[in-house]
Design an enzyme around this catalytic site. Structure first.
Site, PDB file in Angstrom:
ATOM      1  N   SER A  88       0.798  -1.228   0.000  1.00  0.00           N
ATOM      2  CA  SER A  88       0.000   0.000   0.000  1.00  0.00           C
ATOM      3  C   SER A  88       0.835   1.285   0.000  1.00  0.00           C
ATOM      4  O   SER A  88       0.462   2.264  -0.653  1.00  0.00           O
ATOM      5  CB  SER A  88      -0.960   0.000   1.191  1.00  0.00           C
ATOM      6  OG  SER A  88      -0.251  -0.081   2.416  1.00  0.00           O
ATOM      7  N   CYS A 187      -0.601  -3.959  10.771  1.00  0.00           N
ATOM      8  CA  CYS A 187       0.220  -4.074   9.570  1.00  0.00           C
ATOM      9  C   CYS A 187       1.376  -5.039   9.806  1.00  0.00           C
ATOM     10  O   CYS A 187       2.037  -4.999  10.848  1.00  0.00           O
ATOM     11  CB  CYS A 187       0.751  -2.698   9.166  1.00  0.00           C
ATOM     12  SG  CYS A 187       1.908  -2.743   7.784  1.00  0.00           S
ATOM     13  N   ASP A 194      -4.933  -1.620  11.793  1.00  0.00           N
ATOM     14  CA  ASP A 194      -5.840  -1.620  10.640  1.00  0.00           C
ATOM     15  C   ASP A 194      -7.244  -1.890  11.161  1.00  0.00           C
ATOM     16  O   ASP A 194      -7.495  -2.938  11.769  1.00  0.00           O
ATOM     17  CB  ASP A 194      -5.442  -2.704   9.631  1.00  0.00           C
ATOM     18  CG  ASP A 194      -4.078  -2.458   9.011  1.00  0.00           C
ATOM     19  OD1 ASP A 194      -3.757  -1.283   8.754  1.00  0.00           O
ATOM     20  OD2 ASP A 194      -3.340  -3.438   8.782  1.00  0.00           O
ATOM     21  N   HIS A 226      -4.240  -6.713   5.061  1.00  0.00           N
ATOM     22  CA  HIS A 226      -5.703  -6.817   4.969  1.00  0.00           C
ATOM     23  C   HIS A 226      -6.134  -8.053   4.169  1.00  0.00           C
ATOM     24  O   HIS A 226      -7.014  -8.823   4.593  1.00  0.00           O
ATOM     25  CB  HIS A 226      -6.297  -5.595   4.262  1.00  0.00           C
ATOM     26  CG  HIS A 226      -5.917  -4.269   4.811  1.00  0.00           C
ATOM     27  ND1 HIS A 226      -4.628  -3.781   4.788  1.00  0.00           N
ATOM     28  CD2 HIS A 226      -6.676  -3.293   5.375  1.00  0.00           C
ATOM     29  CE1 HIS A 226      -4.604  -2.567   5.319  1.00  0.00           C
ATOM     30  NE2 HIS A 226      -5.824  -2.245   5.683  1.00  0.00           N
TER      31      HIS A 226
END
EC number: 1.7.1.13
Length: 279
Positions: A88, A187, A194, A226
């Site tokens: 990300s 993370c 998260d 995720h």
């Protein structure tokens, strides 16, 4: 969850970085999906047959050919069968590299992003670039289902434990949609929290909601990306609850102008992107 892999050591996450002044596709960094799937035993055969990592990118800007800044919001669908997911922070840096670069029009930017992301992911990626007028009318939505969060139970452990799902079903056959806003993991690289909303749609033996909630809360100190968390939840539910049909969908809060919303199913089509209250 501890991972030792050379592909993680080179990631920009957790490192001081400089922002590129011009478009640079090399900023994108892949993470092999096999890194997590090997541990789940699903590298070759996934239990889900439909899925994508659905990204919303809110901070996109570039210059038109006359130098006037343009802005847009993007819906990005990264197919679950791609070889890699996209890290990300590298995605954020890549998008920022468009800021001072000139492009002919929306379509040129969209095609450029789709090409670059597909190459990084080594799989199918769809990009839809939306002008602001499209999002001006977007409402705050919700995921339909029974919320399991308001149970009067005591929690004393926050370490991940799939065994909370052991003996979690009754003999009653149902179709249910269940929602929890209490999904929280960390993370894999930076340990940053998260926050997500979890949606489970299944057909099969009725799942005990207390056991399910304890399982969801056990992710609270768990370290994974995720996408990996959602695939783990899908696999654990298939193993312990053995539903005939299953969808697992999580929508995470925004960070760095991006939200990530992994969707995995063995019977439902991909959803349209939406926006929850915390997004």
């Amino acid at each position: 969850m501890n991972y030792q892999d050379n592909s993680l050591k080179s990631l920009k996450l957790g490192q001081k970085t400089e922002y590129a002044s011009q478009y640079d596709r090399t900023l994108l960094q892949p993470v092999p999906r096999a890194l997590n799937r090997d541990g789940l035993g699903i590298t070759q055969n996934q239990p889900f047959t439909i899925g994508a990592d659905i990204w919303t990118a809110y901070e996109i800007s570039w210059l038109n050919e006359k130098g006037l800044p343009q802005v847009a919001i993007a819906d990005i669908y990264l197919d679950y069968q791609s070889q890699n997911l996209i890290e990300s922070k590298s995605f954020k840096l890549y998008l920022n590299s468009f800021n001072q670069s000139k492009f002919a029009d929306f379509n040129a930017v969209q095609q450029t992003m789709q090409r670059d992301l597909s190459e990084c992911a080594q799989g199918d990626v769809k990009v839809r670039l939306n002008p602001m007028a499209v999002y001006d009318s977007q409402k705050i939505d919700h995921l339909q289902g029974d919320c399991i969060d308001e149970q009067d139970i005591e929690i004393t452990s926050y370490e991940f434990n799939a065994n909370w799902l052991k003996d979690c079903v009754s003999d009653e056959i149902v179709e249910e949609k269940l929602v929890s806003h209490l999904l929280k993991s960390n993370c894999l690289i930076t340990n940053q929290p998260d926050w997500g909303t979890l949606h489970i749609h299944y057909v099969g033996k009725k799942i005990n909601q207390e056991k399910l909630l304890r399982y969801v809360v056990s992710f609270r100190q768990h370290n994974e990306f995720h996408e990996q968390c959602v695939e783990r939840i899908f696999c654990d539910l298939m193993h312990y609850a053995k539903p005939e049909k299953l969808t697992v969908y999580a929508r995470y809060t925004r960070r760095g102008g991006l939200d990530i919303n992994p969707f995995r199913s063995n019977f439902e089509n991909l959803p349209e992107n939406l926006r929850l209250a915390r997004q």
